[in-house]
Design an enzyme around this catalytic site. Structure first.
Site, PDB file in Angstrom:
ATOM      1  N   ASN A   6     -13.138  -1.089   1.712  1.00 54.90           N
ATOM      2  CA  ASN A   6     -12.011  -1.463   2.790  1.00 54.90           C
ATOM      3  C   ASN A   6     -12.406  -1.009   4.296  1.00 54.90           C
ATOM      4  O   ASN A   6     -12.589   0.031   4.292  1.00 54.90           O
ATOM      5  CB  ASN A   6     -10.473  -1.099   2.230  1.00 54.90           C
ATOM      6  CG  ASN A   6      -9.429  -1.222   3.640  1.00 54.90           C
ATOM      7  OD1 ASN A   6      -9.139  -2.356   3.702  1.00 54.90           O
ATOM      8  ND2 ASN A   6      -9.278  -0.253   4.270  1.00 54.90           N
ATOM      9  N   GLU A   7     -12.246  -1.763   4.989  1.00 56.33           N
ATOM     10  CA  GLU A   7     -12.656  -1.469   6.583  1.00 56.33           C
ATOM     11  C   GLU A   7     -13.742  -0.285   6.467  1.00 56.33           C
ATOM     12  O   GLU A   7     -13.598   0.682   6.760  1.00 56.33           O
ATOM     13  CB  GLU A   7     -11.411  -0.860   7.177  1.00 56.33           C
ATOM     14  CG  GLU A   7     -10.295  -2.004   7.278  1.00 56.33           C
ATOM     15  CD  GLU A   7      -9.129  -1.871   8.045  1.00 56.33           C
ATOM     16  OE1 GLU A   7      -9.127  -0.710   8.795  1.00 56.33           O
ATOM     17  OE2 GLU A   7      -8.357  -2.718   8.390  1.00 56.33           O
ATOM     18  N   GLU A  36      -5.954  -8.638   5.758  1.00 54.26           N
ATOM     19  CA  GLU A  36      -4.692  -7.578   6.404  1.00 54.26           C
ATOM     20  C   GLU A  36      -4.583  -8.539   8.027  1.00 54.26           C
ATOM     21  O   GLU A  36      -5.526  -8.610   8.699  1.00 54.26           O
ATOM     22  CB  GLU A  36      -5.179  -6.443   6.767  1.00 54.26           C
ATOM     23  CG  GLU A  36      -5.300  -5.403   5.469  1.00 54.26           C
ATOM     24  CD  GLU A  36      -5.526  -3.990   5.630  1.00 54.26           C
ATOM     25  OE1 GLU A  36      -5.336  -3.511   6.835  1.00 54.26           O
ATOM     26  OE2 GLU A  36      -6.119  -3.441   4.649  1.00 54.26           O
ATOM     27  N   TYR A  73      -5.422  -7.401  13.374  1.00 54.38           N
ATOM     28  CA  TYR A  73      -4.100  -6.991  13.737  1.00 54.38           C
ATOM     29  C   TYR A  73      -3.903  -7.415  15.209  1.00 54.38           C
ATOM     30  O   TYR A  73      -4.953  -7.300  15.977  1.00 54.38           O
ATOM     31  CB  TYR A  73      -3.839  -5.389  13.667  1.00 54.38           C
ATOM     32  CG  TYR A  73      -3.718  -5.114  12.216  1.00 54.38           C
ATOM     33  CD1 TYR A  73      -2.541  -5.212  11.499  1.00 54.38           C
ATOM     34  CD2 TYR A  73      -4.986  -4.415  11.502  1.00 54.38           C
ATOM     35  CE1 TYR A  73      -2.488  -4.803  10.367  1.00 54.38           C
ATOM     36  CE2 TYR A  73      -4.651  -4.043  10.067  1.00 54.38           C
ATOM     37  CZ  TYR A  73      -3.442  -4.252   9.530  1.00 54.38           C
ATOM     38  OH  TYR A  73      -3.209  -3.868   8.103  1.00 54.38           O
ATOM     39  N   GLU A 126       0.743  -1.121   0.023  1.00 58.91           N
ATOM     40  CA  GLU A 126      -0.217  -0.140  -0.032  1.00 58.91           C
ATOM     41  C   GLU A 126       0.887   1.305   0.055  1.00 58.91           C
ATOM     42  O   GLU A 126       2.050   1.233   0.443  1.00 58.91           O
ATOM     43  CB  GLU A 126      -0.804  -0.140   1.156  1.00 58.91           C
ATOM     44  CG  GLU A 126      -1.854   0.959   1.344  1.00 58.91           C
ATOM     45  CD  GLU A 126      -2.836   0.918   2.706  1.00 58.91           C
ATOM     46  OE1 GLU A 126      -2.449   0.265   3.554  1.00 58.91           O
ATOM     47  OE2 GLU A 126      -3.776   1.609   2.665  1.00 58.91           O
ATOM     48  N   GLN A 167       2.497  -5.400   6.126  1.00 55.33           N
ATOM     49  CA  GLN A 167       2.727  -5.320   4.632  1.00 55.33           C
ATOM     50  C   GLN A 167       3.949  -5.929   4.418  1.00 55.33           C
ATOM     51  O   GLN A 167       4.782  -5.910   5.221  1.00 55.33           O
ATOM     52  CB  GLN A 167       2.406  -3.872   4.357  1.00 55.33           C
ATOM     53  CG  GLN A 167       1.061  -3.241   4.886  1.00 55.33           C
ATOM     54  CD  GLN A 167       0.744  -2.045   4.064  1.00 55.33           C
ATOM     55  OE1 GLN A 167       1.425  -1.623   3.221  1.00 55.33           O
ATOM     56  NE2 GLN A 167      -0.602  -1.510   4.540  1.00 55.33           N
TER      57      GLN A 167
HETATM   58  O1  AHR Z   1      -2.123  -1.825   7.052  1.00 59.62           O
HETATM   59  C1  AHR Z   1      -2.413  -0.565   7.174  1.00 59.62           C
HETATM   60  C2  AHR Z   1      -3.660  -0.196   7.616  1.00 59.62           C
HETATM   61  O2  AHR Z   1      -4.510  -0.791   8.448  1.00 59.62           O
HETATM   62  C3  AHR Z   1      -4.489  -0.287   6.082  1.00 59.62           C
HETATM   63  O3  AHR Z   1      -4.536   0.739   5.364  1.00 59.62           O
HETATM   64  C4  AHR Z   1      -6.034  -0.298   6.648  1.00 59.62           C
HETATM   65  O4  AHR Z   1      -6.906  -1.012   5.790  1.00 59.62           O
HETATM   66  C5  AHR Z   1      -5.801  -0.841   8.186  1.00 59.62           C
HETATM   67  O5  AHR Z   1      -6.432  -0.078   9.134  1.00 59.62           O
END
Ligand code: AHR
Length: 507
Positions: free
Chosen positions: A172-173, A319, A252, A24, A367
């Site tokens: 996305n999200e 993610e 995450y 990204e 990432q």
């Molecule tokens: O990976 C970093 C960010 O985390 C991404 O842009 C987003 O989708 C998420 O909140």
């Protein structure tokens, strides 16, 4: 501790796409990381940093997701095509990137990158500030074959051959940066965008080759993620359903509790908190798998044979990775160093996907370069492979393999294991997540096997990490094996280590 493996009993095929990557426009993931530009003094292939390309070619990730993430939701694909000197210069504020955005790396560069490393592209469309027509034009540009303006424009920009992009993310999200939507409002938007997508069929009898991915829940919100998935599927069940193949959960492993904890300086308590935090994803996957099944069961029977009923939606983890507190204040944005603490949670996470191969079909680490749970770190001309890169390399043989039946006896909470079987080979992962204590385990097979290889990833100290000055401080090593047929073998696992053992089946 005893681990019993029966390679004859398997529980499903591991989709190679669970080893996917995510890149990204955040921090220096793309700009200065993957992309240095053709005029750079840093060795490059058509502007891509050669060392990154070499590392990715060796890894051959099956899938790469781009352009975001949050970035995708304000991205206009047209800003990133055509002669680079004529592309608009914007400003990227996402996740405190705060950098000028030259749009040098656009659709054609991304496709070139995917072709160079032999990966399938996943494009995320702009649902928030974009429109259905913008999305259609982008899709036409990527996939249309023949004499259309879009196909001609792509040819002018270098590719007569269509990119044949199969994977398309719609939003996305959407529960936060993607619009702070409700599941109902998003389901309505999803209907519209999914329906507006060109099919690229040439006959009504052609199969649908597109894989449309809906934005799924925030995996880190135990209450919201349940109601989100339930309400999203309920809204779809109110009337006829659009095509939806994937449902993209993000998770995450947040490490925010201790301000003293940094990616390269932590205590045993910090270590244990991060290791335990990564385990939650398995429960989330099981929960979301169940909610999807229940949601699909509530879809109404169509009134006519001309309509279809939504019966299958695959869970995707678009993610995932460790997110340490310091990433918020680092420059470039979201940069993190990587130690064995991250390598071990990476191994644990990949094994969660492997074990749940009946539920998870695709996943992308967040990432690949310089951002969060990275595989590669760059610093000016230097390129360093992190211990996470080693884990992905060590785990490659699981792609497309069958998950084997594996039982952990008298459980040690620090030892994690997974085994798969393919082409007469059994590959066993053994993770010792104890920061300080080595472990001895007994591996028992249903019938005799012959050891053919063993690799171990371990550091001199748990906070060790690779830097331009010491790029191989933490690197996997090959261990000699004894090729005598055995059905039981004793293995020493160093503290804080990831091991992969390979055996061939003798009968
Ligand atoms: O990976 C970093 C960010 O985390 C991404 O842009 C987003 O989708 C998420 O909140």
């Amino acid at each position: 501790m005893l681990i019993s493996i029966d390679p004859a009993r398997t529980a499903g095929t591991i989709n190679p796409a669970v080893h996917g990557q995510f890149i990204e426009f955040l921090g220096s993931c793309i700009t200065d990381g993957i992309w240095v530009g053709e005029d750079s003094e840093i060795p490059n292939i058509r502007g891509f940093r050669s060392a990154v390309i070499d590392a990715m070619k060796a890894l051959r990730p099956p899938l790469v997701r781009w352009p975001g993430g949050c970035y995708a939701d304000t991205y206009h694909w047209r800003d990133g095509i055509g002669p680079r000197s004529e592309r608009p210069v914007g400003y990227n504020e996402n996740f405190a990137t705060f950098e000028v955005d030259t749009h040098e790396f656009g659709t054609d560069e991304f496709m070139d990158f995917c072709r160079l490393i032999d990966a399938e592209p996943w494009l995320n469309i702009n649902l928030m500030s974009g429109s259905t027509s913008e999305m259609r034009e982008w899709m036409e540009y990527c996939n249309r074959e023949g004499e259309t303006d879009a196909a001609r424009e792509r040819a002018t920009n270098g590719s007569v051959t269509p990119y044949k992009v199969k994977y398309w993310g719609i939003g996305n999200e959407v529960w936060a940066g993607g619009g702070f939507m409700t599941p109902g409002a998003y389901a309505d938007e999803y209907r519209k965008f999914a329906t507006a997508m060109p099919s690229f069929k040439t006959s009504v009898f052609d199969e649908d080759h597109l894989f449309r991915i809906a934005s799924g829940p925030d995996g880190n919100k135990p209450l919201e993620r349940v109601t989100w998935t339930r309400d999203f599927f309920d809204r779809l069940a109110e009337y006829r359903q659009p095509g939806i193949q994937g449902y993209d959960l993000h998770f995450y492993n947040w490490n925010l509790d201790n301000p003293e904890d940094t990616p390269v300086d932590f205590t045993e308590a910090d270590w244990n908190r991060v290791i335990r935090g990564s385990l939650e994803l398995e429960d989330v996957i099981l929960e979301q798998g169940r909610l999807i099944r229940e949601g699909l069961a509530r879809m109404p029977e169509p009134e006519s044979d001309m309509d279809t009923r939504l019966t299958e939606v695959q869970l995707v983890v678009g993610e995932w990775g460790n997110w340490h507190r310091t990433a918020f204040t680092e420059r470039p944005a979201l940069f993190q160093q990587v130690t064995m603490r991250d390598a071990i949670t990476t191994a644990i996470t990949l094994d969660i996907f492997h074990r749940n191969c009946d539920l998870v079909s695709m996943a992308c680490v967040a990432q690949t370069v310089n951002v969060l749970n990275a595989l590669i770190i760059t610093d000016g001309p230097s390129t360093v492979l992190t211990p996470n890169y080693d884990v992905f390399m060590m785990y490659r043989d699981h792609r497309g393999a069958e998950a084997a039946d594996l039982r952990l006896g008298d459980g040690d909470p620090d030892v994690f294991s997974f085994a798969s079987v393919k082409d007469g080979q059994v590959v066993v992962n053994l993770v010792n997540a104890s920061m300080l204590l080595p472990k001895t385990i007994e591996l028992e097979f249903e019938s005799a096997v012959v050891a053919t290889g063993r690799e171990v990833l371990v550091a001199g100290h748990p906070t060790d990490h690779n830097t331009p000055g010491d790029p191989d401080r933490v690197r996997r090593a090959t261990v000699a094996v004894d090729g005598t047929p055995v059905s039981r073998v004793s293995i020493e696992l160093p503290a804080a280590s990831v091991s992969v053992l390979r055996f061939s089946l003798t009968a």
